[in-house]
Design a protein around this motif. Structure first.
Motif, short mmCIF file in Angstrom:
data_model
loop_
_atom_site.label_atom_id
_atom_site.label_comp_id
_atom_site.label_asym_id
_atom_site.label_seq_id
_atom_site.Cartn_x
_atom_site.Cartn_y
_atom_site.Cartn_z
N UNK A 1 16.48 -40.65 -30.41
CA UNK A 1 16.69 -42.08 -30.18
C UNK A 1 18.01 -42.29 -29.47
N UNK A 2 17.99 -43.07 -28.38
CA UNK A 2 19.21 -43.41 -27.65
C UNK A 2 19.25 -44.91 -27.41
N UNK A 3 20.38 -45.40 -26.94
CA UNK A 3 20.51 -46.83 -26.61
C UNK A 3 19.59 -47.22 -25.46
N UNK A 4 19.19 -46.24 -24.66
CA UNK A 4 18.30 -46.50 -23.52
C UNK A 4 16.83 -46.31 -23.88
N UNK A 5 16.54 -45.99 -25.13
CA UNK A 5 15.16 -45.76 -25.54
C UNK A 5 14.95 -44.35 -26.06
N UNK A 6 13.68 -44.01 -26.30
CA UNK A 6 13.35 -42.69 -26.83
C UNK A 6 13.42 -41.64 -25.73
N UNK A 7 13.93 -40.48 -26.12
CA UNK A 7 13.90 -39.29 -25.28
C UNK A 7 13.12 -38.20 -26.00
N UNK A 8 12.57 -37.26 -25.22
CA UNK A 8 11.79 -36.17 -25.79
C UNK A 8 12.36 -34.86 -25.28
N UNK A 9 12.51 -33.90 -26.18
CA UNK A 9 13.15 -32.62 -25.86
C UNK A 9 12.18 -31.50 -26.21
N UNK A 10 11.83 -30.71 -25.21
CA UNK A 10 10.88 -29.61 -25.39
C UNK A 10 11.62 -28.28 -25.41
N UNK A 11 11.12 -27.35 -26.23
CA UNK A 11 11.69 -26.02 -26.32
C UNK A 11 10.59 -24.97 -26.18
N UNK A 12 10.93 -23.86 -25.56
CA UNK A 12 10.11 -22.64 -25.56
C UNK A 12 10.96 -21.55 -26.19
N UNK A 13 10.44 -20.92 -27.25
CA UNK A 13 11.22 -19.98 -28.05
C UNK A 13 10.53 -18.63 -28.06
N UNK A 14 11.31 -17.57 -27.83
CA UNK A 14 10.80 -16.21 -27.98
C UNK A 14 10.87 -15.83 -29.45
N UNK A 15 9.72 -15.54 -30.06
CA UNK A 15 9.64 -15.31 -31.50
C UNK A 15 10.43 -14.06 -31.91
N UNK A 16 10.50 -13.06 -31.07
CA UNK A 16 11.15 -11.81 -31.45
C UNK A 16 12.60 -12.04 -31.85
N UNK A 17 13.33 -12.80 -31.06
CA UNK A 17 14.76 -13.01 -31.31
C UNK A 17 15.11 -14.45 -31.63
N UNK A 18 14.10 -15.35 -31.67
CA UNK A 18 14.35 -16.78 -31.86
C UNK A 18 15.17 -17.36 -30.71
N UNK A 19 15.21 -16.69 -29.60
CA UNK A 19 16.00 -17.17 -28.47
C UNK A 19 15.27 -18.30 -27.76
N UNK A 20 15.99 -19.36 -27.45
CA UNK A 20 15.42 -20.48 -26.69
C UNK A 20 15.44 -20.09 -25.22
N UNK A 21 14.27 -19.89 -24.65
CA UNK A 21 14.18 -19.40 -23.28
C UNK A 21 13.84 -20.50 -22.28
#
Length: 297
Positions: free
Chosen positions: A138-158
């Protein structure tokens, strides 16, 4: 039935659909003359516009209790259970305290891939299993959406992306970043797992996975446990960044903070499942051991 009755006849169609012709004729007669409907159906039809009106006139925040009380004030003496049933039929619900945004919007018409993970979020090497999901801010300008892709082996956000809308392009941008950074081999040994959200089962997203040689996987039952690891990353992101440093004013502020958090998470955050080392270090240790084993052979 009405569309094809002149061509095939009512009774042959009813036989094919395994319904009684009398039932169809009774329903058609009620549609032509609403007065022939049962008393309950007539009461529902009379009250439904008032339920919708009360909900709309009150900023669409009323729940069953307040809609029922307002109808009683206006002289509609319907029981509460009837109001509850009609609101459920019309898809109306009251506002819930706190921030609730529905991000997983399933598309019943879209074909879903099989679940190749079955809630076992383990991998023996990098680029064996990725999980994807997105959350909201939630921001003052409205809703934002944040997407993640994660490598399960190391939990690294790729891969990650911030957007003002929940579109297929939004999640594809996160996927493209992951593909650019990781450059997985095109032998379909990499599995991409997500929930049943319409963005992830869309034709464009599926075609991009196939083009990259990635095998898609979608949770079978459609609850949070089917994509538990991605939900965990979302929870850490919200707890460690969003909730601690809000309120957020602009999209730019969220993007810069997310960039900093992802870099910290990948390079410095200690993760217990990895033996209390950061994801990048965990991957580096894997490749170092692999190289030493190869050299020994």
């Amino acid at each position: 039935m009405d569309e094809h009755r002149d061509r095939f006849g009512v009774e042959p169609i009813c036989r094919a659909l395994q319904i009684a012709p009398s039932g169809y004729r009774r329903r058609a007669a009620c549609e032509r003359n609403p007065a022939r409907r049962c008393a309950r159906a007539q009461r529902d039809a009379a009250l439904m516009p008032h339920v919708q009106r009360v909900w709309d006139e009150n900023l669409q925040v009323y729940g069953v209790k307040k809609v029922w009380h307002q109808l009683r004030r206006e002289g509609h003496n319907a029981p509460r259970c009837m109001v509850e049933r009609l609101m459920r039929r019309q898809g109306l619900r009251g506002v819930i305290r706190g921030k609730t945004v529905r991000t997983t919007v399933s598309d019943a018409k879209a074909p879903c891939p099989l679940d190749h993970v079955q809630r076992v979020f383990k991998a023996e090497r990098p680029n064996q299993l990725w999980v994807s999901d997105f959350t909201y801010v939630s921001t003052w300008q409205g809703w934002l959406y944040v997407a993640f892709v994660v490598d399960v082996f190391s939990r690294r956000i790729v891969g990650w992306r911030v957007s003002r809308s929940m579109t297929t392009d939004f999640v594809m941008d996160a996927l493209e970043q992951a593909l650019f950074e990781r450059r997985p081999e095109r032998d379909k040994s990499l599995i991409h797992h997500s929930d049943r959200g319409s963005q992830y089962v869309s034709i464009r997203y599926s075609e991009r996975l196939n083009e990259a040689g990635i095998q898609p996987s979608v949770g079978s039952t459609g609850d949070s446990y089917d994509n538990a690891l991605a939900e965990t990353i979302n929870g850490l992101y919200k707890a460690e960044l969003i909730h601690r440093r809000g309120p957020w004013k602009t999209r730019e502020a969220v993007e810069i903070a997310t960039l900093q958090w992802v870099s910290w998470f990948n390079h410095r955050r200690l993760l217990e499942p990895l033996g209390h080392v950061p994801p990048v270090e965990f991957e580096a240790n894997y490749y170092r051991i692999l190289e030493s084993q190869t050299a020994a052979v």
